[in-house]
Design an enzyme around this catalytic site. Structure first.
Site, PDB file in Angstrom:
ATOM      1  N   HIS A 159      41.710  39.709  38.101  1.00  0.00           N
ATOM      2  CA  HIS A 159      41.133  41.063  37.325  1.00  0.00           C
ATOM      3  C   HIS A 159      39.746  41.140  38.095  1.00  0.00           C
ATOM      4  CE1 HIS A 159      40.467  44.250  34.855  1.00  0.00           C
ATOM      5  NE2 HIS A 159      39.358  43.862  34.580  1.00  0.00           N
ATOM      6  N   GLU A 207      37.513  38.090  44.645  1.00  0.00           N
ATOM      7  CA  GLU A 207      38.824  38.058  44.508  1.00  0.00           C
ATOM      8  C   GLU A 207      39.556  37.162  45.643  1.00  0.00           C
ATOM      9  OE1 GLU A 207      40.776  41.967  43.729  1.00  0.00           O
ATOM     10  OE2 GLU A 207      38.752  42.798  43.195  1.00  0.00           O
ATOM     11  N   ASP A 229      44.656  40.926  30.018  1.00  0.00           N
ATOM     12  CA  ASP A 229      43.616  40.355  30.335  1.00  0.00           C
ATOM     13  C   ASP A 229      42.961  39.300  29.360  1.00  0.00           C
ATOM     14  OD1 ASP A 229      42.785  43.339  31.999  1.00  0.00           O
ATOM     15  OD2 ASP A 229      43.925  41.825  32.764  1.00  0.00           O
ATOM     16  N   ASN A 233      46.655  36.118  36.961  1.00  0.00           N
ATOM     17  CA  ASN A 233      46.417  37.391  37.588  1.00  0.00           C
ATOM     18  C   ASN A 233      44.958  37.368  37.984  1.00  0.00           C
ATOM     19  OD1 ASN A 233      46.448  40.771  37.617  1.00  0.00           O
ATOM     20  ND2 ASN A 233      45.115  40.291  35.773  1.00  0.00           N
ATOM     21  N   ARG A 276      61.733  51.805  29.842  1.00  0.00           N
ATOM     22  CA  ARG A 276      61.007  50.565  30.381  1.00  0.00           C
ATOM     23  C   ARG A 276      61.706  49.270  29.807  1.00  0.00           C
ATOM     24  NH1 ARG A 276      55.854  48.766  32.180  1.00  0.00           N
ATOM     25  NH2 ARG A 276      55.967  51.078  32.908  1.00  0.00           N
TER      26      ARG A 276
HETATM   27  C1  GRF Z   1      42.166  46.261  43.712  1.00  0.00           C
HETATM   28  O1  GRF Z   1      41.561  47.225  42.987  1.00  0.00           O
HETATM   29  C2  GRF Z   1      41.644  44.661  43.329  1.00  0.00           C
HETATM   30  O2  GRF Z   1      40.322  44.701  43.083  1.00  0.00           O
HETATM   31  C3  GRF Z   1      42.705  44.756  42.350  1.00  0.00           C
HETATM   32  O3  GRF Z   1      44.162  45.365  42.640  1.00  0.00           O
HETATM   33  C4  GRF Z   1      43.482  46.211  43.397  1.00  0.00           C
HETATM   34  C5  GRF Z   1      44.498  46.274  44.871  1.00  0.00           C
HETATM   35  O4  GRF Z   1      44.340  45.147  45.179  1.00  0.00           O
HETATM   36  N1  GRF Z   1      42.802  43.254  42.183  1.00  0.00           N
HETATM   37  P1  GRF Z   1      45.230  44.746  46.667  1.00  0.00           P
HETATM   38  O5  GRF Z   1      44.464  44.985  47.956  1.00  0.00           O
HETATM   39  O6  GRF Z   1      46.700  45.630  46.716  1.00  0.00           O
HETATM   40  O7  GRF Z   1      45.645  43.093  46.585  1.00  0.00           O
END
Ligand code: GRF
Length: 207
Positions: free
Chosen positions: A110, A181, A151, A108, A66
């Protein structure tokens, strides 16, 4: 001009929301330098390629440990030297060195109303499964700055989304993406691009 790098892991619908917002003038003064994914098969990389945006795959699986991945990932971001790093459905822990180097310059999205249903183990569909299990009536999404916690960084904005009786984790995830989102992330980028956001005493202030 705000120069951003977008980090993705999956379908890239949040990346698409950013691209669409730029096209519609809802995000101004912003340039996507590159898209980075930890997943070579991420559809998000295809979305970037179709727009002529450089895409890179940097996967932990390609490194001996990592620490080696963390160094390679951080080095790539530093080489690109963005003003802002946008985690759009990115499922990899951000290295401490990168958080320190890009203090209050990583955001980010969430898929819950932080501090509910966040932290270790709460990502993707799992978040919505837990929301339904608990019988929550209102959920939503949060866009926040990334700090050394999971987060836990300063919250930029949140949007509430109703939970419906017949919801499945998939139907709820879709509604949270559509109604929260895909609105929150572009708005946050535009606010940052236009200098409307500052972090004071670990709290976001709008100016
Ligand atoms: C989804 O679960 C979204 O809620 C979270 O990341 C996942 C994929 O998002 N933010 P995306 O379609 O790759 O942007």
């Amino acid at each position: 001009m705000l120069r951003i790098v977008v980090c993705v892991s999956g379908g890239g619908t949040n990346l698409q929301a950013i691209l669409d917002a730029i096209d519609r003038g809802k995000i101004t003064n912003t340039e996507i330098l590159a898209v980075i994914s930890n997943n070579a098969g991420a559809r998000a990389l295809t979305r970037a390629e179709s727009r002529g945006i450089p895409g890179f795959c940097i996967s932990p699986k390609s490194f001996s440990d990592r620490e080696a991945f963390n160094r390679a990932f951080t080095d790539k971001i530093c080489e690109l030297n963005p003003d802002l790093v946008v985690l759009a459905g990115f499922l990899v822990r951000i290295p401490e060195a990168m958080v320190a180097r890009f203090s209050n310059r990583i955001i980010n999205i969430h898929p819950s109303l932080i501090p509910s249903f966040c932290g270790v183990g709460y990502y993707g569909l799992k978040v919505h499964e837990k929301v339904l299990e608990r019988g929550i009536r209102v959920t939503g999404a949060t866009v926040h700055f990334v700090n050394e916690g999971m987060d836990e960084g300063p919250i930029i904005a949140q949007r509430a989304v109703s939970v419906e009786e017949e919801d499945t984790p998939e139907s709820l995830q879709r509604r949270v993406m559509e109604q929260a989102e895909w609105i929150l992330l572009p708005e946050a980028i535009d606010d940052i691009a236009d200098g409307r956001i500052a972090v004071v005493n670990n709290k976001v202030r709008r100016q």
